[in-house]
Design a protein around this motif. Structure first.
Motif, PDB file in Angstrom:
ATOM      1  N   TRP A  73       0.846  -1.200   0.000  1.00 21.73           N
ATOM      2  CA  TRP A  73       0.000   0.000   0.000  1.00 21.73           C
ATOM      3  C   TRP A  73       0.886   1.256   0.000  1.00 21.73           C
ATOM      4  CZ3 TRP A  73      -5.062   0.685  -0.816  1.00 21.73           C
ATOM      5  CH2 TRP A  73      -5.609   1.947  -0.531  1.00 21.73           C
ATOM      6  N   SER A  74       1.927   1.255   0.822  1.00 18.31           N
ATOM      7  CA  SER A  74       2.836   2.412   0.901  1.00 18.31           C
ATOM      8  C   SER A  74       3.515   2.673  -0.437  1.00 18.31           C
ATOM      9  CB  SER A  74       3.885   2.197   1.988  1.00 18.31           C
ATOM     10  OG  SER A  74       3.270   2.164   3.263  1.00 18.31           O
ATOM     11  N   GLN A  75       3.902   1.610  -1.126  1.00 22.34           N
ATOM     12  CA  GLN A  75       4.485   1.777  -2.464  1.00 22.34           C
ATOM     13  C   GLN A  75       3.467   2.411  -3.404  1.00 22.34           C
ATOM     14  OE1 GLN A  75       5.681  -2.218  -3.414  1.00 22.34           O
ATOM     15  NE2 GLN A  75       7.652  -2.029  -2.368  1.00 22.34           N
ATOM     16  N   GLY A  76       2.216   1.975  -3.270  1.00 23.27           N
ATOM     17  CA  GLY A  76       1.160   2.548  -4.097  1.00 23.27           C
ATOM     18  C   GLY A  76       0.926   4.016  -3.800  1.00 23.27           C
ATOM     19  N   VAL A  77       0.996   4.386  -2.526  1.00 27.07           N
ATOM     20  CA  VAL A  77       0.851   5.791  -2.151  1.00 27.07           C
ATOM     21  C   VAL A  77       1.979   6.600  -2.790  1.00 27.07           C
ATOM     22  CG1 VAL A  77       0.936   7.418  -0.220  1.00 27.07           C
ATOM     23  CG2 VAL A  77      -0.418   5.316  -0.017  1.00 27.07           C
ATOM     24  N   GLU A  78       3.197   6.066  -2.719  1.00 23.97           N
ATOM     25  CA  GLU A  78       4.348   6.747  -3.329  1.00 23.97           C
ATOM     26  C   GLU A  78       4.168   6.899  -4.844  1.00 23.97           C
ATOM     27  OE1 GLU A  78       7.969   4.724  -2.286  1.00 23.97           O
ATOM     28  OE2 GLU A  78       7.557   4.957  -0.136  1.00 23.97           O
ATOM     29  N   VAL A  83      -4.784   2.165  -4.811  1.00 31.49           N
ATOM     30  CA  VAL A  83      -5.804   1.213  -5.269  1.00 31.49           C
ATOM     31  C   VAL A  83      -5.354   0.572  -6.572  1.00 31.49           C
ATOM     32  CG1 VAL A  83      -8.183   0.975  -6.090  1.00 31.49           C
ATOM     33  CG2 VAL A  83      -7.698   2.394  -4.085  1.00 31.49           C
ATOM     34  N   GLU A  84      -4.911   1.383  -7.495  1.00 34.82           N
ATOM     35  CA  GLU A  84      -4.438   0.863  -8.775  1.00 34.82           C
ATOM     36  C   GLU A  84      -3.178   0.017  -8.582  1.00 34.82           C
ATOM     37  OE1 GLU A  84      -4.057  -0.310 -12.508  1.00 34.82           O
ATOM     38  OE2 GLU A  84      -5.805   0.734 -11.719  1.00 34.82           O
ATOM     39  N   TYR A  85      -2.312   0.444  -7.677  1.00 37.28           N
ATOM     40  CA  TYR A  85      -1.071  -0.280  -7.450  1.00 37.28           C
ATOM     41  C   TYR A  85      -1.345  -1.677  -6.889  1.00 37.28           C
ATOM     42  CZ  TYR A  85       3.795  -1.155  -6.276  1.00 37.28           C
ATOM     43  OH  TYR A  85       5.051  -1.696  -6.208  1.00 37.28           O
ATOM     44  N   ALA A 136      -8.950  -3.263  -2.166  1.00 38.43           N
ATOM     45  CA  ALA A 136      -8.213  -1.998  -2.249  1.00 38.43           C
ATOM     46  C   ALA A 136      -9.165  -0.806  -2.145  1.00 38.43           C
ATOM     47  CB  ALA A 136      -7.406  -1.941  -3.546  1.00 38.43           C
ATOM     48  N   LYS A 137     -10.329  -0.919  -2.749  1.00 41.75           N
ATOM     49  CA  LYS A 137     -11.327   0.161  -2.662  1.00 41.75           C
ATOM     50  C   LYS A 137     -11.842   0.315  -1.236  1.00 41.75           C
ATOM     51  CE  LYS A 137     -12.743  -0.376  -7.447  1.00 41.75           C
ATOM     52  NZ  LYS A 137     -13.746  -0.995  -8.335  1.00 41.75           N
TER      53      LYS A 137
END
Length: 145
Positions: A73-78, A83-85, A136-137
């Motif tokens: 999730w943190s990688q996705g935030v970065e 959600v897409e990540y 994720a949503k």
């Protein structure tokens, strides 16, 4: 602050659990064919363990699941869109979630739980991967400030 810190605070916890249970029900309802019948039968057996068993289990494993998902999730935030990540990395996300359930079932003393899980574990990753976008949503709904 990790996902479990934010998502399991007292003001959100019950809603997160309820939304996760609803997501699971929705995923099950979308299944068809022999694998869908097997999943629905297994889920019905688990529901029969005792009233409220599924929400109880969800509540018990969510902290570990959020800890397992936190790095992804943190990688996705970065990257700008967690959600897409998670959805794009659904294989890794499913592996992280299944590592939690594998450990939980391994330590379970309920034969119906262990037996049911072991019968379905071979196809579990595919089903978990399919559920990742919805999960994720749900997470995203409660991480927005």
């Amino acid at each position: 602050m990790g996902l479990s810190d934010g998502l399991l605070n007292p003001t959100k916890k019950a809603m997160v659990i309820d939304d996760c249970c609803n997501m699971i029900e929705g995923q099950l309802a979308s299944k068809s064919g022999m694998s869908g019948i097997a999943l629905k039968t297994a889920f019905a057996a688990l529901k029969g363990v005792k009233p409220g068993y599924i929400p109880y289990v969800v509540e018990q494993i969510l902290p570990q699941c959020f800890i397992a998902l936190d790095p992804i999730w943190s990688q996705g935030v970065e990257k700008g869109d967690p959600v897409e990540y998670l959805s794009a990395n659904r294989s890794n996300t499913a592996d992280a979630l299944l590592s939690v359930t594998d450990g939980r079932v391994k330590n379970s003393n309920r034969q119906i739980v262990r037996g049911t899980y072991e019968k379905l574990r071979g196809s579990a990753k595919k089903h978990v991967e399919e559920a990742v976008p919805d999960l994720a949503k749900v997470i995203n709904n409660y991480t927005k400030v």
